[in-house]
Scaffold this motif. Structure first.
Motif, PDB file in Angstrom:
ATOM      1  N   ALA A 164       0.619  -1.377  -0.077  1.00 10.42           N
ATOM      2  CA  ALA A 164      -0.037  -0.067   0.042  1.00 10.42           C
ATOM      3  C   ALA A 164       0.808   1.383  -0.018  1.00 10.42           C
ATOM      4  O   ALA A 164       0.467   2.286  -0.744  1.00 10.42           O
ATOM      5  N   LEU A 165       2.097   1.034   0.815  1.00 13.73           N
ATOM      6  CA  LEU A 165       2.884   2.195   0.613  1.00 13.73           C
ATOM      7  C   LEU A 165       3.605   2.662  -0.587  1.00 13.73           C
ATOM      8  O   LEU A 165       3.778   3.602  -0.999  1.00 13.73           O
ATOM      9  N   ALA A 206       1.768   6.400  -6.780  1.00 13.71           N
ATOM     10  CA  ALA A 206       0.571   7.352  -7.280  1.00 13.71           C
ATOM     11  C   ALA A 206       1.273   8.837  -7.148  1.00 13.71           C
ATOM     12  O   ALA A 206       0.563   9.626  -7.791  1.00 13.71           O
ATOM     13  N   ARG A 207       1.820   9.028  -5.977  1.00 16.33           N
ATOM     14  CA  ARG A 207       2.230  10.666  -5.951  1.00 16.33           C
ATOM     15  C   ARG A 207       3.220  11.065  -6.942  1.00 16.33           C
ATOM     16  O   ARG A 207       3.350  12.265  -7.096  1.00 16.33           O
ATOM     17  N   THR A 245       2.334   1.651  -3.392  1.00 15.41           N
ATOM     18  CA  THR A 245       1.415   2.196  -4.568  1.00 15.41           C
ATOM     19  C   THR A 245       1.024   3.712  -4.265  1.00 15.41           C
ATOM     20  O   THR A 245       0.801   4.396  -5.217  1.00 15.41           O
ATOM     21  N   ASP A 246       0.947   4.074  -3.070  1.00 18.69           N
ATOM     22  CA  ASP A 246       0.835   5.622  -2.583  1.00 18.69           C
ATOM     23  C   ASP A 246       2.107   6.494  -3.188  1.00 18.69           C
ATOM     24  O   ASP A 246       1.826   7.258  -3.735  1.00 18.69           O
ATOM     25  N   LYS A 247       3.064   5.926  -2.902  1.00 18.03           N
ATOM     26  CA  LYS A 247       4.207   6.439  -3.400  1.00 18.03           C
ATOM     27  C   LYS A 247       4.299   6.439  -4.676  1.00 18.03           C
ATOM     28  O   LYS A 247       4.785   7.687  -5.512  1.00 18.03           O
TER      29      LYS A 247
END
Length: 94
Positions: free
Chosen positions: A85-86, A92-93, A88-90
């Protein structure tokens, strides 16, 4: 009675006395003191009780090991999900 027969008789009496003492469980503790040895039935019962207790403890340890290793696996899976999850968040940013 000649001296040879007397020696054989003394040895024979001593041997028979030792066999009788062993049969009835009488043990010399030193300085002439004699005590009765606890019978095998009591020792066997105590040994069986202790074996049962050890078996129960081994079963408990196996259950605890299973709990620890299963929870570690679940923690590991949860940790992998959090890391993904981290990531994919990274991504996505960026």
């Amino acid at each position: 009675m000649n001296p040879f027969e007397m020696v054989v008789l003394i040895v024979l009496i001593g041997s028979i006395a030792s066999v009788i003492r062993a049969r009835y469980g009488i043990v010399r503790t030193g300085r002439g003191k004699e005590e009765m040895f606890v019978g095998n039935r009591q020792n066997d019962a105590e040994a069986d009780r202790l074996r049962g207790e050890v078996h129960q403890l081994k079963d408990r340890i196996a259950v605890l090991e299973r709990i620890v290793t299963d929870s570690d696996r679940n923690r590991g899976i949860a940790l992998e999900r959090e890391i993904d999850a981290l990531r994919t968040d990274k991504e996505a940013r960026q």
